[in-house]
Design a protein around this motif. Structure first.
Motif, short mmCIF file in Angstrom:
data_model
loop_
_atom_site.label_atom_id
_atom_site.label_comp_id
_atom_site.label_asym_id
_atom_site.label_seq_id
_atom_site.Cartn_x
_atom_site.Cartn_y
_atom_site.Cartn_z
N SER A 45 0.83 -1.20 0.00
CA SER A 45 0.00 0.00 0.00
C SER A 45 0.86 1.24 0.00
CB SER A 45 -0.88 0.04 1.25
OG SER A 45 -1.88 -0.95 1.17
N PHE A 46 0.26 2.33 -0.47
CA PHE A 46 0.89 3.65 -0.35
C PHE A 46 0.08 4.45 0.65
CE2 PHE A 46 2.39 2.13 -4.39
CZ PHE A 46 3.73 2.49 -4.35
N PHE A 47 0.79 5.07 1.58
CA PHE A 47 0.09 5.87 2.58
C PHE A 47 0.20 7.34 2.19
CE2 PHE A 47 0.86 1.79 4.32
CZ PHE A 47 -0.32 1.50 5.02
N THR A 48 -0.87 7.86 1.63
CA THR A 48 -0.86 9.22 1.09
C THR A 48 -1.79 10.10 1.93
OG1 THR A 48 -2.75 8.89 -0.37
CG2 THR A 48 -0.61 8.24 -1.22
N ASP A 49 -1.85 11.39 1.56
CA ASP A 49 -2.72 12.33 2.27
C ASP A 49 -4.18 11.90 2.19
OD1 ASP A 49 -0.47 13.70 2.76
OD2 ASP A 49 -0.78 15.24 1.22
N ASP A 50 -4.52 11.20 1.09
CA ASP A 50 -5.90 10.75 0.92
C ASP A 50 -6.16 9.41 1.60
OD1 ASP A 50 -6.16 12.96 -0.67
OD2 ASP A 50 -5.78 11.87 -2.53
N GLY A 51 -5.17 8.91 2.36
CA GLY A 51 -5.36 7.64 3.04
C GLY A 51 -4.57 6.53 2.37
N GLU A 52 -4.90 5.28 2.73
CA GLU A 52 -4.16 4.13 2.23
C GLU A 52 -4.62 3.74 0.81
OE1 GLU A 52 -4.29 0.75 4.86
OE2 GLU A 52 -3.38 -0.58 3.37
N VAL A 53 -3.65 3.66 -0.11
CA VAL A 53 -3.95 3.21 -1.47
C VAL A 53 -3.45 1.78 -1.63
CG1 VAL A 53 -3.55 3.62 -3.93
CG2 VAL A 53 -3.67 5.57 -2.36
N PRO A 54 -4.37 0.80 -1.72
CA PRO A 54 -3.93 -0.60 -1.84
C PRO A 54 -3.52 -0.92 -3.27
CG PRO A 54 -6.33 -0.48 -1.75
CD PRO A 54 -5.84 0.94 -1.73
N ALA A 55 -2.27 -0.60 -3.64
CA ALA A 55 -1.81 -0.73 -5.02
C ALA A 55 -1.73 -2.19 -5.44
CB ALA A 55 -0.47 -0.05 -5.19
N VAL A 56 -1.26 -3.04 -4.53
CA VAL A 56 -1.22 -4.48 -4.77
C VAL A 56 -2.00 -5.11 -3.62
CG1 VAL A 56 0.27 -6.50 -4.78
CG2 VAL A 56 0.93 -4.47 -6.06
N ASP A 57 -3.05 -5.87 -3.99
CA ASP A 57 -4.03 -6.22 -2.97
C ASP A 57 -4.17 -7.72 -2.80
OD1 ASP A 57 -5.89 -5.81 -1.05
OD2 ASP A 57 -7.51 -5.21 -2.41
N GLY A 58 -3.11 -8.35 -2.31
CA GLY A 58 -3.18 -9.78 -2.05
C GLY A 58 -2.96 -10.62 -3.28
N ILE A 59 -1.78 -10.52 -3.90
CA ILE A 59 -1.57 -11.30 -5.12
C ILE A 59 -0.73 -12.54 -4.85
CG2 ILE A 59 -1.82 -9.28 -6.63
CD1 ILE A 59 1.19 -9.50 -7.13
N ASN A 60 -0.99 -13.55 -5.64
CA ASN A 60 -0.29 -14.83 -5.56
C ASN A 60 0.21 -15.23 -6.94
OD1 ASN A 60 -1.03 -15.83 -2.75
ND2 ASN A 60 -3.03 -15.36 -3.64
N PHE A 61 1.45 -15.62 -7.02
CA PHE A 61 1.92 -16.31 -8.22
C PHE A 61 3.28 -16.92 -7.90
CE2 PHE A 61 3.54 -11.97 -8.81
CZ PHE A 61 4.86 -12.18 -9.18
N SER A 62 3.72 -17.86 -8.72
CA SER A 62 5.05 -18.40 -8.49
C SER A 62 5.80 -18.49 -9.81
CB SER A 62 4.94 -19.77 -7.83
OG SER A 62 4.19 -20.62 -8.65
N VAL A 63 7.10 -18.49 -9.70
CA VAL A 63 7.96 -18.54 -10.88
C VAL A 63 8.81 -19.79 -10.76
CG1 VAL A 63 9.67 -17.29 -12.24
CG2 VAL A 63 8.14 -16.03 -10.70
N ASN A 64 8.81 -20.61 -11.83
CA ASN A 64 9.64 -21.81 -11.81
C ASN A 64 11.02 -21.52 -12.37
OD1 ASN A 64 7.45 -23.32 -10.84
ND2 ASN A 64 6.69 -23.61 -12.94
N GLU A 65 11.98 -22.33 -11.97
CA GLU A 65 13.34 -22.18 -12.47
C GLU A 65 13.35 -22.17 -13.99
OE1 GLU A 65 15.70 -25.30 -10.87
OE2 GLU A 65 16.15 -24.17 -9.04
N GLY A 66 14.03 -21.21 -14.56
CA GLY A 66 14.26 -21.20 -15.99
C GLY A 66 13.08 -20.89 -16.88
N GLU A 67 11.93 -20.51 -16.32
CA GLU A 67 10.78 -20.23 -17.20
C GLU A 67 10.63 -18.74 -17.47
OE1 GLU A 67 6.76 -20.91 -15.92
OE2 GLU A 67 7.03 -19.87 -14.02
#
Ligand SMILES: Nc1ncnc2c1ncn2[C@@H]1O[C@H](COP(=O)(O)OP(=O)(O)OP(=O)(O)O)[C@@H](O)[C@H]1O
Ligand SMILES: Nc1ncnc2c1ncn2[C@@H]1O[C@H](COP(=O)(O)OP(=O)(O)OP(=O)(O)O)[C@@H](O)[C@H]1O
Ligand SMILES: [Mg+2]
Ligand SMILES: [Mg+2]
Lengths: 323, 322
Positions: free
Chosen positions: A14-36
């Motif tokens: 999140s970014f904490f700005t004058d307008d409050g909390e901006v949830p820029a990334v909101d609970g993301i999941n992914f994985s990266v395999n070797e060499g892909e």
């Protein structure tokens, strides 16, 4: 099945700005395999760059902060690692290239100085060997006149050449993971083709896993094996590139694919997704795509769907029994 | 065949670059170097090419925002580089422009209503009440609402701002609209909305477009004919169907093959060009493309090719077709 090298689990930034909390990334999941080569696609502001900066430990902080989740590199949670640990990882394991090659090269140092500095950070070699390693790296990324280029300054190079230098610097530490954030967006198509070709070649030869971040579905289709589709700070679909393009299961992905004009045939009218991308945090409940969705149902306005599925995941009630 | 609406002949723009202590002209940038084409009423001519090839400069010369170094521009049969001030005023009303950057091209301190009204005031159209009504009509026409007139540009998304730019261009009922990268700054999902809008408006008002873009898929979608530029010159121009299905010029071929296709099952046979686009201050001798051309011949480094008409009426500038 190759091993997972990097896993992002429920990451919230999140970014904490004058307008409050901006949830820029909101609970993301992914994985990266070797060499892909994993693609992350999504439109402007959906959180692609914030995701990569979070992984690299390069978030501007304040105002940015990782407020939840984990980033596992070879099983080690690095989401709150000390700066000294991150610096070591950035020098040896995870490297990044940015969209604008000019701003990421220092204008007052020569290409050679910047490249040898990068090599020295993780490799104590005598001066002569540093230089020949630098020359070798420039050749590896397909730059002509490598020896002379070492003495030149960034402004003397074209955009495509600068991006090759950036790739050379990133590859100098033999990284296990290379994060490329819109590496070709600022380049012309013929130069883009050269750079994408180069990245695919490096991936084949060095087995470095690449996270390719882009808003261009064409780039993803041509280069990546797996793809993660992001919308408004969340992953909405993930899977094998063929499955996603041939059978998109989230209405947003489907809409995106259908909105692109075809190079090979002319349609009367383009498909459009109505409305526009919401600001992060502006939709308080339900599915974030509901206001733009052609298939919206009653529950979409009140309940937020989860990302479900095995190899092909999607965040949409159309494909879920749950509610 | 009726007269074309616009006829551009041998248009050039050279920029002198001064250097040295006496400020002598040391180099010349050939931004546009002898461009010719026609545009018929009601059609869309697409202009594609890579960064710096002279697309915007061409558009701006037709708008007379930049004075050409050489060449002629005829609009409705009149040579607009040599007409009276009052005749030029009328042309300025008939030819309008839409810009790439919906953020920079709208004054942040003006309300949307006054932005759209401004060209009507400049051209002395209607009284205050009529202009206000027209603003509301235009807002609805581009898919916004009358109440948006009181708001400021920063309260709108990129796609909405581009709609405001389109409303402004339409305000004085132009015949020709030059759209310089009108969707390049927009997200894919919003880009298609704006493209559809432009097509609907064209049908409704029989508008003629010059559509400048670097995205070849977008240009194919919107254009009847397409001109491909390289280093200040048009290398090939033809109806878009044949240009895309059967490109003639080696540069057009390479350009088309470089477009990443959003379909993992279609891998194009990429022609990867070596090297970078040369600087327009030092164009290579002979054909400007010869040092990157995969099929260059001896003659290509010596003689400049001229535009030739093929059997099917297409125009190509390449020694392969001598
Ligand atoms: N320093 C900051 N302060 C406040 N908000 C920020 C900051 N940086 C990013 N954001 C917000 O976080 C969200 C995600 O931004 P991010 O840069 O990750 O988008 P992106 O997907 O990379 O977009 P693009 O395709 O335009 O690069 C955006 O809404 C953005 O406005
Ligand atoms: N005022 C100027 N002085 C000198 N050179 C100029 C000037 N304006 C434009 N140029 C040069 O003329 C060439 C053509 O520029 P132009 O803006 O027409 O290109 P373009 O095709 O629109 O490119 P882009 O796709 O980047 O918008 C470029 O090399 C540019 O650097
Ligand atoms: Mg970004
Ligand atoms: Mg331009």
């Amino acid at each position: 099945m190759s091993e997972t090298i990097l896993e992002v689990k429920g990451l919230k930034t999140s970014f904490f700005t004058d307008d409050g909390e901006v949830p820029a990334v909101d609970g993301i999941n992914f994985s990266v395999n070797e060499g892909e080569i994993l693609g992350i696609v999504g439109e402007s502001g959906c959180g692609k760059s914030v995701t990569s900066l979070s992984i690299m430990g390069l978030l501007p902080s304040p105002p940015g902060k990782i407020v939840g989740g984990q980033i596992l590199y070879k099983g080690e949670d690095i989401s709150h690692a000390k700066e000294s640990r991150m610096r070591k990882l950035r020098g040896n394991d995870i490297a990044m290239i940015f969209q604008e090659p000019m701003t990421s090269l220092n204008p007052v140092f020569t290409i050679g100085e910047q490249l040898t500095e990068a090599i020295r950070l993780h490799n104590h070699l005598p001066k002569k060997e540093l230089e020949s390693r630098a020359e070798e790296l420039l050749k590896m990324v397909g730059l002509p006149r490598a020896r002379e280029l070492l003495k030149e300054y960034p402004h003397e190079l074209s955009g495509g050449m600068r991006q090759r230098v950036m790739i050379a610097i990133a590859m100098s530490c033999d990284p296990k993971v290379l994060i490329a954030d819109e590496p070709t967006t600022a380049l012309d198509v013929t130069i883009q083709a050269q750079i994408l070709d180069l990245m695919a070649k490096l991936n084949r030869e060095t087995h470095t896993a690449i996270i390719l971040i882009t808003h261009d579905l064409g780039v993803v289709a041509q280069v990546c094996k797996r793809v993660v589709v992001m919308y408004a700070g969340k992953v909405v679909e993930e899977g094998d590139v063929r499955d996603i393009f041939n059978h998109p299961s989230h209405p947003y992905t489907e809409g995106l694919i259908r909105s692109i004009p075809d190079l090979y045939s002319k349609k009367e009218k383009l498909y459009t997704i109505k409305g526009s991308v919401p600001k992060p945090g502006s939709i308080k409940q339900g599915c974030l795509f509901a206001p733009r969705c052609d298939y919206v149902m009653d529950k979409c306005w009140t309940n937020a769907p989860e990302l479900v599925g095995d190899s092909h995941k999607s965040r949409c009630f159309l494909h879920q029994e749950q509610a | 065949m009726s007269e074309p609406l616009l006829k551009v002949e041998n248009l050039k723009k050279y920029y002198p670059i001064k250097g040295g202590i006496f400020g002598k002209v040391s180099e010349t940038v050939r931004a546009v170097d002898g461009v010719s084409f026609t545009v018929n009423e009601g059609e869309t001519l697409g202009i594609v090419g890579e960064s710096g090839c002279g697309k915007s400069t061409t558009g701006r010369m037709i708008m007379r925002l930049i004075e050409p170094t050489e060449g002629s521009i005829q609009f409705e049969g009149k040579d607009i580089l040599n007409i009276s001030k009052s005749e030029m005023r009328k042309v300025r009303k008939d030819v309008q422009m839409i810009f790439q950057d919906p953020y920079a091209s709208l004054n942040p301190r003006q309300t949307v209503g006054s932005i759209i009204e401004e060209p009507m005031i400049v051209h002395g159209l209607g009284d205050r009440k009529e202009r206000r009504e027209r603003v509301e009509e235009l807002l609805e026409l581009v898919g916004l609402s009358a109440y948006h007139a009181k708001r400021y540009p920063h309260q709108f998304s990129g796609g909405q701002r581009q709609r405001i730019g389109i409303a402004r261009a339409l305000a004085v009922r132009p015949k020709l609209i030059i759209a310089d990268e009108p969707v390049s700054a927009l997200d894919v999902s919003v880009q298609s909305q704006v493209l559809n809008l432009l097509q609907d408006l064209q049908k409704k008002f029989n508008l003629t477009y010059i559509f400048i873009a670097h995205d070849l898929s977008v240009v194919r979608h919107i254009s009847n004919r397409v001109g491909v530029m390289y280093l200040g010159k048009i290398v090939e121009i033809s109806d878009s169907e044949s240009l895309y299905d059967n490109p003639k010029h080696p540069y057009t071929k390479a350009l088309l093959s470089a477009v990443p296709i959003p379909d993992p099952d279609k891998t194009a046979d990429r022609i990867i060009l070596s090297g970078d686009v040369p600087s327009p201050a030092h164009p290579p001798a002979g054909c400007a493309f010869h040092d990157r051309c995969p099929v260059a011949m001896d003659i290509c480094s010596k003689e400049k090719p001229v535009m030739k008409e093929m059997e099917d009426g297409r125009l190509v500038s390449c020694h392969l077709y001598d």
